[in-house]
Design a protein around this motif. Structure first.
Motif, PDB file in Angstrom:
ATOM      1  N   SER A 180       0.828  -1.203   0.000  1.00 24.13           N
ATOM      2  CA  SER A 180       0.000   0.000   0.000  1.00 24.13           C
ATOM      3  C   SER A 180       0.862   1.253   0.000  1.00 24.13           C
ATOM      4  CB  SER A 180      -0.917  -0.011   1.227  1.00 24.13           C
ATOM      5  OG  SER A 180      -1.649   1.188   1.327  1.00 24.13           O
ATOM      6  N   ALA A 181       1.934   1.248   0.800  1.00 23.67           N
ATOM      7  CA  ALA A 181       2.826   2.406   0.855  1.00 23.67           C
ATOM      8  C   ALA A 181       3.517   2.626  -0.486  1.00 23.67           C
ATOM      9  CB  ALA A 181       3.863   2.210   1.958  1.00 23.67           C
ATOM     10  N   GLY A 182       3.869   1.534  -1.170  1.00 19.69           N
ATOM     11  CA  GLY A 182       4.481   1.659  -2.488  1.00 19.69           C
ATOM     12  C   GLY A 182       3.533   2.287  -3.489  1.00 19.69           C
ATOM     13  N   LEU A 183       2.272   1.874  -3.451  1.00 19.55           N
ATOM     14  CA  LEU A 183       1.256   2.468  -4.327  1.00 19.55           C
ATOM     15  C   LEU A 183       1.104   3.961  -4.054  1.00 19.55           C
ATOM     16  CD1 LEU A 183      -1.185   2.517  -6.228  1.00 19.55           C
ATOM     17  CD2 LEU A 183      -2.576   1.660  -4.327  1.00 19.55           C
ATOM     18  N   LYS A 184       1.019   4.309  -2.761  1.00 22.00           N
ATOM     19  CA  LYS A 184       0.836   5.715  -2.391  1.00 22.00           C
ATOM     20  C   LYS A 184       2.028   6.555  -2.852  1.00 22.00           C
ATOM     21  CE  LYS A 184      -0.997   6.256   1.563  1.00 22.00           C
ATOM     22  NZ  LYS A 184      -1.231   6.336   3.041  1.00 22.00           N
ATOM     23  N   ALA A 185       3.242   6.024  -2.663  1.00 18.24           N
ATOM     24  CA  ALA A 185       4.433   6.753  -3.099  1.00 18.24           C
ATOM     25  C   ALA A 185       4.468   6.875  -4.616  1.00 18.24           C
ATOM     26  CB  ALA A 185       5.691   6.048  -2.586  1.00 18.24           C
ATOM     27  N   GLY A 186       4.099   5.790  -5.314  1.00 18.65           N
ATOM     28  CA  GLY A 186       4.090   5.832  -6.770  1.00 18.65           C
ATOM     29  C   GLY A 186       3.160   6.901  -7.309  1.00 18.65           C
ATOM     30  N   ALA A 187       1.979   7.000  -6.717  1.00 15.59           N
ATOM     31  CA  ALA A 187       1.022   8.014  -7.154  1.00 15.59           C
ATOM     32  C   ALA A 187       1.545   9.416  -6.878  1.00 15.59           C
ATOM     33  CB  ALA A 187      -0.319   7.795  -6.449  1.00 15.59           C
ATOM     34  N   ALA A 188       2.189   9.594  -5.725  1.00 18.14           N
ATOM     35  CA  ALA A 188       2.734  10.911  -5.387  1.00 18.14           C
ATOM     36  C   ALA A 188       3.873  11.286  -6.328  1.00 18.14           C
ATOM     37  CB  ALA A 188       3.221  10.916  -3.937  1.00 18.14           C
ATOM     38  N   ILE A 189       4.708  10.326  -6.674  1.00 19.98           N
ATOM     39  CA  ILE A 189       5.802  10.592  -7.606  1.00 19.98           C
ATOM     40  C   ILE A 189       5.258  10.978  -8.969  1.00 19.98           C
ATOM     41  CG2 ILE A 189       7.707   9.511  -8.865  1.00 19.98           C
ATOM     42  CD1 ILE A 189       8.229   7.842  -6.327  1.00 19.98           C
ATOM     43  N   ASN A 190       4.244  10.266  -9.444  1.00 16.27           N
ATOM     44  CA  ASN A 190       3.669  10.599 -10.740  1.00 16.27           C
ATOM     45  C   ASN A 190       3.078  12.005 -10.728  1.00 16.27           C
ATOM     46  OD1 ASN A 190       2.793   9.896 -13.498  1.00 16.27           O
ATOM     47  ND2 ASN A 190       0.741  10.068 -12.612  1.00 16.27           N
ATOM     48  N   ALA A 191       2.399  12.368  -9.651  1.00  7.70           N
ATOM     49  CA  ALA A 191       1.831  13.717  -9.551  1.00  7.70           C
ATOM     50  C   ALA A 191       2.936  14.769  -9.585  1.00  7.70           C
ATOM     51  CB  ALA A 191       1.017  13.844  -8.266  1.00  7.70           C
ATOM     52  N   ASP A 192       4.046  14.476  -8.911  1.00 11.09           N
ATOM     53  CA  ASP A 192       5.172  15.401  -8.903  1.00 11.09           C
ATOM     54  C   ASP A 192       5.760  15.552 -10.303  1.00 11.09           C
ATOM     55  OD1 ASP A 192       6.963  17.085  -7.336  1.00 11.09           O
ATOM     56  OD2 ASP A 192       8.505  15.598  -7.762  1.00 11.09           O
ATOM     57  N   LEU A 193       5.885  14.443 -11.018  1.00 17.50           N
ATOM     58  CA  LEU A 193       6.400  14.493 -12.390  1.00 17.50           C
ATOM     59  C   LEU A 193       5.442  15.238 -13.322  1.00 17.50           C
ATOM     60  CD1 LEU A 193       7.815  10.856 -12.691  1.00 17.50           C
ATOM     61  CD2 LEU A 193       9.147  12.970 -12.805  1.00 17.50           C
ATOM     62  N   ILE A 194       4.141  15.049 -13.136  1.00 19.76           N
ATOM     63  CA  ILE A 194       3.167  15.785 -13.941  1.00 19.76           C
ATOM     64  C   ILE A 194       3.355  17.285 -13.750  1.00 19.76           C
ATOM     65  CG2 ILE A 194       0.719  16.368 -14.137  1.00 19.76           C
ATOM     66  CD1 ILE A 194       0.112  13.396 -13.665  1.00 19.76           C
ATOM     67  N   GLY A 195       3.547  17.702 -12.503  1.00 16.24           N
ATOM     68  CA  GLY A 195       3.771  19.112 -12.242  1.00 16.24           C
ATOM     69  C   GLY A 195       4.994  19.635 -12.980  1.00 16.24           C
ATOM     70  N   GLU A 196       6.070  18.857 -12.970  1.00 18.85           N
ATOM     71  CA  GLU A 196       7.278  19.267 -13.682  1.00 18.85           C
ATOM     72  C   GLU A 196       7.056  19.287 -15.183  1.00 18.85           C
ATOM     73  OE1 GLU A 196      11.477  18.055 -12.487  1.00 18.85           O
ATOM     74  OE2 GLU A 196      11.123  16.741 -14.223  1.00 18.85           O
ATOM     75  N   ASP A 197       6.360  18.279 -15.697  1.00 17.49           N
ATOM     76  CA  ASP A 197       6.076  18.235 -17.137  1.00 17.49           C
ATOM     77  C   ASP A 197       5.269  19.454 -17.578  1.00 17.49           C
ATOM     78  OD1 ASP A 197       7.390  15.800 -17.278  1.00 17.49           O
ATOM     79  OD2 ASP A 197       5.547  14.609 -17.178  1.00 17.49           O
ATOM     80  N   VAL A 198       4.293  19.830 -16.764  1.00 18.88           N
ATOM     81  CA  VAL A 198       3.457  20.986 -17.110  1.00 18.88           C
ATOM     82  C   VAL A 198       4.292  22.261 -17.084  1.00 18.88           C
ATOM     83  CG1 VAL A 198       1.523  22.416 -16.342  1.00 18.88           C
ATOM     84  CG2 VAL A 198       1.312  19.920 -16.372  1.00 18.88           C
ATOM     85  N   ARG A 199       5.117  22.415 -16.073  1.00 12.23           N
ATOM     86  CA  ARG A 199       5.962  23.621 -16.002  1.00 12.23           C
ATOM     87  C   ARG A 199       6.877  23.714 -17.214  1.00 12.23           C
ATOM     88  NH1 ARG A 199       6.058  21.926 -10.631  1.00 12.23           N
ATOM     89  NH2 ARG A 199       8.112  20.943 -10.878  1.00 12.23           N
ATOM     90  N   ASP A 200       7.480  22.585 -17.594  1.00 14.02           N
ATOM     91  CA  ASP A 200       8.373  22.583 -18.753  1.00 14.02           C
ATOM     92  C   ASP A 200       7.604  22.897 -20.047  1.00 14.02           C
ATOM     93  OD1 ASP A 200      10.445  21.937 -17.083  1.00 14.02           O
ATOM     94  OD2 ASP A 200      10.521  19.806 -17.629  1.00 14.02           O
ATOM     95  N   ALA A 201       6.389  22.353 -20.141  1.00 11.20           N
ATOM     96  CA  ALA A 201       5.581  22.602 -21.331  1.00 11.20           C
ATOM     97  C   ALA A 201       5.174  24.077 -21.434  1.00 11.20           C
ATOM     98  CB  ALA A 201       4.346  21.707 -21.317  1.00 11.20           C
ATOM     99  N   VAL A 202       4.817  24.665 -20.306  1.00 12.22           N
ATOM    100  CA  VAL A 202       4.437  26.072 -20.294  1.00 12.22           C
ATOM    101  C   VAL A 202       5.632  26.946 -20.681  1.00 12.22           C
ATOM    102  CG1 VAL A 202       3.765  27.995 -18.805  1.00 12.22           C
ATOM    103  CG2 VAL A 202       2.549  25.810 -18.662  1.00 12.22           C
ATOM    104  N   ALA A 203       6.805  26.612 -20.156  1.00 12.35           N
ATOM    105  CA  ALA A 203       8.010  27.393 -20.485  1.00 12.35           C
ATOM    106  C   ALA A 203       8.311  27.293 -21.982  1.00 12.35           C
ATOM    107  CB  ALA A 203       9.188  26.883 -19.675  1.00 12.35           C
ATOM    108  N   ALA A 204       8.165  26.095 -22.544  1.00 14.00           N
ATOM    109  CA  ALA A 204       8.413  25.909 -23.974  1.00 14.00           C
ATOM    110  C   ALA A 204       7.365  26.643 -24.812  1.00 14.00           C
ATOM    111  CB  ALA A 204       8.421  24.426 -24.329  1.00 14.00           C
ATOM    112  N   TYR A 205       6.113  26.608 -24.344  1.00  9.76           N
ATOM    113  CA  TYR A 205       5.016  27.277 -25.052  1.00  9.76           C
ATOM    114  C   TYR A 205       5.246  28.794 -25.089  1.00  9.76           C
ATOM    115  CZ  TYR A 205       0.208  28.770 -25.989  1.00  9.76           C
ATOM    116  OH  TYR A 205      -0.914  29.368 -26.517  1.00  9.76           O
ATOM    117  N   ARG A 206       5.649  29.324 -23.956  1.00 14.62           N
ATOM    118  CA  ARG A 206       5.896  30.776 -23.896  1.00 14.62           C
ATOM    119  C   ARG A 206       7.095  31.155 -24.766  1.00 14.62           C
ATOM    120  NH1 ARG A 206       5.272  31.692 -17.334  1.00 14.62           N
ATOM    121  NH2 ARG A 206       2.975  31.645 -17.297  1.00 14.62           N
ATOM    122  N   GLY A 207       8.053  30.218 -24.868  1.00 16.69           N
ATOM    123  CA  GLY A 207       9.228  30.517 -25.661  1.00 16.69           C
ATOM    124  C   GLY A 207       8.932  30.587 -27.134  1.00 16.69           C
TER     125      GLY A 207
END
Length: 329
Positions: free
Chosen positions: A302-329
């Motif tokens: 259960s802890a592995g699942l919870k950590a996996g979901a949190a990691i994916n959410a963190d990566l999504i946040g980074e992906d969105v930030r990178d996409a926005v920076a590229a879009y603005r560029g």
């Protein structure tokens, strides 16, 4: 699902979204969650599962009585089925890349990979008291967790090896599974007057003297041997190990293990983390026994699942930030 690679300046080391260090129930559960989220995942497994000496896994809904090796094989197959890569080997260290752009994970054989995030599920080591014979029968007739093994030794003569102030508590707990429980004081402190009364009320015998070994006949535990030579017939012995986190790779990232107390007594170490498994080092999560001493197999998953979901959410946040920076560029 794409596997990212570093450029020539990084020696073409293979890059993953997540490297999972440890291939037990916590690590594989996290790998399944992340792979199903279409992340590139590498699981590096040293092949030293804590529950290897045990014959069966218990309290895992719908998998009750499964052999630990069978459960791990099924977990590996599930993770691989979603695209996770699984390799055997021990990780020597990890380091943050310049600019905080991920981590380099180095195995003991010198091979290295790069990850955007790390999930460390290296578990812990059970350090047993130095009594001859304990280690040989660990996980069979030498036990520590009543919820893991109590049913299997129900109604049998049980011995509690006193090594800490928790011994009386252990004896009273294991009394739930058997009416024949003996507390061997061994090197532990003398019970308080209140504890003596509780033990007497529950019919738990208390034996003074140091335990020097175990008696075994026909491949089975038959008794506990005291320093004076007396042998008390017992069919299982309960001990309290010291639970030491396998924290080497985390320490290489600056995360020190902290002492953990139970009943006011230090019982081991673990890595501090928030409820999702996130540590003080950004980008590094932990799950399973390296973070929680009392976690059973189903809890680790259960802890592995919870950590996996949190990691994916963190990566999504980074992906969105990178996409926005590229879009603005």
């Amino acid at each position: 699902m794409e596997v990212f690679r570093m450029d020539d300046n990084d020696d073409n080391e293979q890059r993953y979204d997540v490297v999972v260090v440890g291939g037990g129930s916590a690590g594989l559960s996290g790998a399944v969650a992340l792979s199903r989220a279409r992340r590139s995942v590498l699981v590096i497994d040293a092949g030293r599962p804590r529950n290897a000496p045990a014959a069966h896994v218990h309290n895992y809904l719908a998998r009750e009585g499964t052999a630990p090796s069978e459960l791990l094989a099924a977990g590996r197959a599930e993770a691989a089925g979603y695209g996770a890569e699984i390799t055997e080997g021990a990780v020597a260290s990890a380091e943050r890349l310049p600019g905080g752009k991920g981590f380099r994970v180095v195995r003991e054989d010198g091979a290295a990979v790069v990850a955007r995030r790390l999930l460390v599920t290296t578990g812990l080591v059970d350090e047993l008291p130095p009594v001859p014979g304990l280690a040989d029968r660990w996980g069979r007739e030498v036990l520590h967790c009543p919820y893991c093994h109590g049913w299997e030794v129900r109604d049998r003569p049980l011995g509690i090896l006193g090594v800490s102030p928790m011994a009386a508590h252990q004896a009273l707990m294991w009394r739930q599974w058997s009416e024949d429980v003996t507390l061997f004081r061994h090197t532990g402190p003398e019970p308080s007057d209140e504890e003596y009364e509780q033990l007497a009320a529950r019919g738990v015998a208390v034996v003074d003297g140091e335990v020097t070994g175990l008696e075994v006949a026909d491949g089975r535990l038959t008794g506990v041997r005291l320093a004076g030579g007396r042998v008390v017939a017992r069919e299982a012995v309960v001990v309290q190990p010291r639970f030491t986190a396998r924290s080497g790779v985390l320490e290489s990232l600056g995360l020190a293990a902290t002492e953990q107390e139970m009943g006011g007594h230090v019982v081991g170490t673990c890595i501090a983390a928030d409820p999702t498994g996130a540590t003080e080092v950004p980008g590094v999560w932990v799950a399973g026994n390296v973070a929680g001493l009392t976690e059973q197999v189903i809890g680790a998953a259960s802890a592995g699942l919870k950590a996996g979901a949190a990691i994916n959410a963190d990566l999504i946040g980074e992906d969105v930030r990178d996409a926005v920076a590229a879009y603005r560029g």
